[in-house]
Motif scaffolding. Structure first.
Motif, PDB file in Angstrom:
ATOM      1  N   LEU A  29      70.610  -5.586  -4.880  1.00  0.00           N
ATOM      2  CA  LEU A  29      69.250  -5.219  -4.465  1.00  0.00           C
ATOM      3  C   LEU A  29      69.161  -3.765  -4.004  1.00  0.00           C
ATOM      4  CD1 LEU A  29      68.279  -8.417  -2.438  1.00  0.00           C
ATOM      5  CD2 LEU A  29      67.695  -7.860  -4.803  1.00  0.00           C
ATOM      6  N   LEU A  30      70.284  -3.164  -3.614  1.00  0.00           N
ATOM      7  CA  LEU A  30      70.277  -1.798  -3.099  1.00  0.00           C
ATOM      8  C   LEU A  30      70.516  -0.754  -4.185  1.00  0.00           C
ATOM      9  CD1 LEU A  30      72.384  -2.257   0.173  1.00  0.00           C
ATOM     10  CD2 LEU A  30      69.904  -2.114  -0.036  1.00  0.00           C
ATOM     11  N   ARG A  32      70.194   1.505  -7.705  1.00  0.00           N
ATOM     12  CA  ARG A  32      69.133   2.124  -8.503  1.00  0.00           C
ATOM     13  C   ARG A  32      69.026   1.403  -9.839  1.00  0.00           C
ATOM     14  NH1 ARG A  32      68.044   7.546  -6.387  1.00  0.00           N
ATOM     15  NH2 ARG A  32      66.521   7.649  -8.045  1.00  0.00           N
ATOM     16  N   ARG A  33      67.781   1.275 -10.328  1.00  0.00           N
ATOM     17  CA  ARG A  33      67.555   0.653 -11.643  1.00  0.00           C
ATOM     18  C   ARG A  33      67.334   1.695 -12.729  1.00  0.00           C
ATOM     19  NH1 ARG A  33      68.227  -3.128  -8.263  1.00  0.00           N
ATOM     20  NH2 ARG A  33      67.675  -5.289  -8.723  1.00  0.00           N
ATOM     21  N   ASP A 133      76.959   2.815  -7.199  1.00  0.00           N
ATOM     22  CA  ASP A 133      75.682   3.212  -7.792  1.00  0.00           C
ATOM     23  C   ASP A 133      75.827   4.366  -8.779  1.00  0.00           C
ATOM     24  OD1 ASP A 133      73.042   2.703  -8.117  1.00  0.00           O
ATOM     25  OD2 ASP A 133      72.368   3.638  -6.262  1.00  0.00           O
ATOM     26  N   ARG A 353      70.799   1.930   4.587  1.00  0.00           N
ATOM     27  CA  ARG A 353      69.335   1.859   4.588  1.00  0.00           C
ATOM     28  C   ARG A 353      68.734   3.147   4.029  1.00  0.00           C
ATOM     29  NH1 ARG A 353      65.432   1.252   9.967  1.00  0.00           N
ATOM     30  NH2 ARG A 353      63.442   1.433   8.839  1.00  0.00           N
ATOM     31  N   TYR A 356      68.902   3.021   0.330  1.00  0.00           N
ATOM     32  CA  TYR A 356      67.870   2.155  -0.223  1.00  0.00           C
ATOM     33  C   TYR A 356      66.510   2.845  -0.206  1.00  0.00           C
ATOM     34  CZ  TYR A 356      64.623  -1.767  -0.575  1.00  0.00           C
ATOM     35  OH  TYR A 356      63.586  -2.590  -0.958  1.00  0.00           O
ATOM     36  N   GLU A 357      66.188   3.531   0.880  1.00  0.00           N
ATOM     37  CA  GLU A 357      64.892   4.215   0.976  1.00  0.00           C
ATOM     38  C   GLU A 357      64.795   5.337  -0.047  1.00  0.00           C
ATOM     39  OE1 GLU A 357      64.814   5.419   5.025  1.00  0.00           O
ATOM     40  OE2 GLU A 357      64.073   3.477   5.777  1.00  0.00           O
ATOM     41  N   ARG A 359      66.237   5.353  -2.932  1.00  0.00           N
ATOM     42  CA  ARG A 359      65.995   4.692  -4.218  1.00  0.00           C
ATOM     43  C   ARG A 359      64.541   4.255  -4.346  1.00  0.00           C
ATOM     44  NH1 ARG A 359      65.594  -0.335  -6.420  1.00  0.00           N
ATOM     45  NH2 ARG A 359      65.712  -1.376  -4.412  1.00  0.00           N
ATOM     46  N   GLN A 360      63.982   3.702  -3.268  1.00  0.00           N
ATOM     47  CA  GLN A 360      62.593   3.242  -3.310  1.00  0.00           C
ATOM     48  C   GLN A 360      61.626   4.396  -3.546  1.00  0.00           C
ATOM     49  OE1 GLN A 360      62.926  -0.103  -3.850  1.00  0.00           O
ATOM     50  NE2 GLN A 360      61.240  -0.468  -2.423  1.00  0.00           N
ATOM     51  N   LEU A 361      61.904   5.549  -2.951  1.00  0.00           N
ATOM     52  CA  LEU A 361      61.011   6.704  -3.089  1.00  0.00           C
ATOM     53  C   LEU A 361      61.267   7.475  -4.386  1.00  0.00           C
ATOM     54  CD1 LEU A 361      61.148   8.027   0.589  1.00  0.00           C
ATOM     55  CD2 LEU A 361      59.284   6.754  -0.502  1.00  0.00           C
ATOM     56  N   GLY A 362      62.331   7.152  -5.097  1.00  0.00           N
ATOM     57  CA  GLY A 362      62.636   7.855  -6.341  1.00  0.00           C
ATOM     58  C   GLY A 362      63.113   9.277  -6.132  1.00  0.00           C
TER      59      GLY A 362
END
Length: 485
Positions: A29-30, A32-33, A133, A353, A356-357, A359-362
């Motif tokens: 879940l953490l 990058r896709r 990653d 964390r 993860y953030e 990754r979420q923000l790109g």
């Protein structure tokens, strides 16, 4: 049903596997896709597997031979061609295997308490997450070292000269040497063990000749380690191991110097106090030799090895110190180790964390921002080609990149390595006549001659699409792409 009651229903021998499964699911879940933030060597190894799966021209012809991570990636390359995330999932399982083997090794040498604490801290460290990653080489050294120690033990318990375990150790030696200078620790430890403690002279000769020959052959075949940056700051690397890596290169802050300095002092103390235990054990000897050899680079892979030594040999020291006061209360017996675990866990989880953030923000590093720009340019060229001719055709798009494997994976276009510098600007332009885009860092000393040749030409020949501190993306207006049959 409480979690404690649920865990009590799981047989004790399977509780560790269940915990590793939970960690693997959380790590997935953490991650990058997207197709960015990869390491160049891992990207090159992955491309070779994809080219073999698709039966197209092998990338080794253009980019050179990759390291032996290509062997690990072959199954996922054939089953999930073009999927970088599949390689990351494979890396998660390899990491879980190495943590399990490290736990068993440390439990056998010390006790289950120190093994559990050290393995738990290592598995949540930000360096492990970042290496998974990015498909960086350091994370593959852990399963290689742990499996190498197991192979050495199995062979010595049931020696068969020229048997399967012998050739497995040869192959694993080549794998380790191809990854990183730290990988030399495995063949060097094997040579030392067979030099000082041989089973017999015949098998000693087998190992001394075989391990030396395969290691030298691997180095000559790959011509060294092209993606290793030498003589970095070890204090900065240790800080990154604990606090996570910054997106942009920046001067080391005073707080980072303090953190890294304390880690370096702790590492030296652990080595001095535990030297006999480290050197007498095959796995410990590998970690120590890897730390010494890797000091020539002091990069993130070296940081992982240093963290392993700190955790797996430093934790027993703290527990041994507390055992001197066995008659005292719990805090006096376990207060220091509990405080250490709380501090390290907080630092590690905070860095995870942040990962993860990001990754979420790109958010991307400077190099990956340039690669994303060229990826968008390639996608626009493909859409123009489709709309202009009514069918999908290959656009006139060819890139020369300082990071060719990462660029090819992201933009999915023709990509070549960075061309050498020519004797003059006109010859340089003629050499690159078929190149439409150039991606490189002109501030690096190795690229200075190429940058000088290109700087002579004006905007009517070369257009600057993106300029960042980590590099530049150029467009050649008069590029001539040879037509394909």
């Amino acid at each position: 049903m409480s979690f404690k009651h649920f865990m009590s229903r799981i047989p004790p021998q399977y509780q560790g596997f269940f915990s590793l499964s939970l960690w693997a699911a959380a790590t997935i879940l953490l991650l990058r896709r997207d197709l960015f933030s990869l390491e160049e060597g891992g990207s090159k190894a992955l491309l070779l597997g994809w080219s073999m799966a698709d039966q197209v021209a092998a990338s080794v012809v253009t980019f050179g031979a990759p390291d032996l991570r290509a062997l690990l990636f072959l199954p996922v390359a054939f089953l999930f061609t073009g999927q970088v995330f599949a390689a990351k999932v494979l890396t998660i399982f390899l990491t879980a295997l190495s943590i399990w083997l490290l736990y068993l090794w440390n439990r056998r040498n010390f006790n289950s308490e120190s093994a559990l604490i050290a393995s738990g801290l290592l598995i949540i460290s930000p360096s492990v997450l970042e290496h998974i990653d990015s498909l960086a080489p350091g994370i593959y050294l852990l399963p290689a070292f742990t499996c190498g120690a197991w192979l050495n033990k199995e062979y010595r318990s049931n020696p068969r000269p020229g048997g399967g375990w012998y050739f497995c150790q040869l192959l694993l030696s080549a794998f380790c040497v191809s990854l990183h200078p730290i990988g030399l620790a495995y063949p060097l430890s094997l040579l030392w063990s067979w030099l000082k403690d041989p089973l017999d002279s015949r098998q000693q000769k087998f190992f001394l000749i075989g391990i030396s020959a395969i290691s030298l052959f691997t180095l000559l075949l790959l011509q060294g380690w092209h993606h290793v940056h030498w003589f970095q700051n070890p204090v900065s690397s240790l800080t990154i191991t604990v606090l996570g890596s910054p997106l942009q290169e920046q001067p080391v802050a005073s707080s980072s110097w303090i953190t890294g300095g304390l880690l370096l002092i702790s590492l030296i103390l652990v080595i001095v106090l535990q030297f006999r235990a480290i050197w007498s054990d095959f796995t410990g000897r590998m970690l120590l030799v890897g730390l010494a050899v890797g000091a020539t680079s002091s990069d993130s892979a070296w940081g992982i090895i240093a963290l392993c030594l700190l955790l797996y040999y430093g934790t027993p020291l703290l527990l041994q110190f507390h055992h001197l006061g066995s008659g005292k209360n719990f805090l006096q017996q376990r207060g220091l180790i509990l405080l250490t675990v709380i501090i390290l866990s907080a630092l590690f989880m905070r860095a995870d964390r942040k990962h993860y953030e990001i990754r979420q923000l790109g958010i991307l590093s400077g190099e990956d921002q340039l690669i994303r720009v060229i990826s968008d340019e390639a996608e626009s060229a493909r859409k123009i080609a489709e709309n202009g001719k009514g069918k999908r055709t290959a656009p006139h798009f060819r890139v020369a990149s300082q990071w060719p494997s990462r660029t090819m994976i992201a933009c999915r276009c023709d990509t070549l390595p960075l061309p050498p510098a020519a004797k003059d600007p006109e010859a340089q332009l003629a050499m690159m006549s078929s190149i439409t885009h150039l991606l490189f860092n002109p501030r690096q000393a190795d690229n200075a001659p190429l940058a000088r040749n290109l700087a002579v030409h004006g905007g009517d020949v070369i257009e600057t699409i993106a300029l960042l501190p980590d590099g530049v993306l150029l467009h050649f207006r008069n590029a001539v792409i040879p037509t394909r049959p």
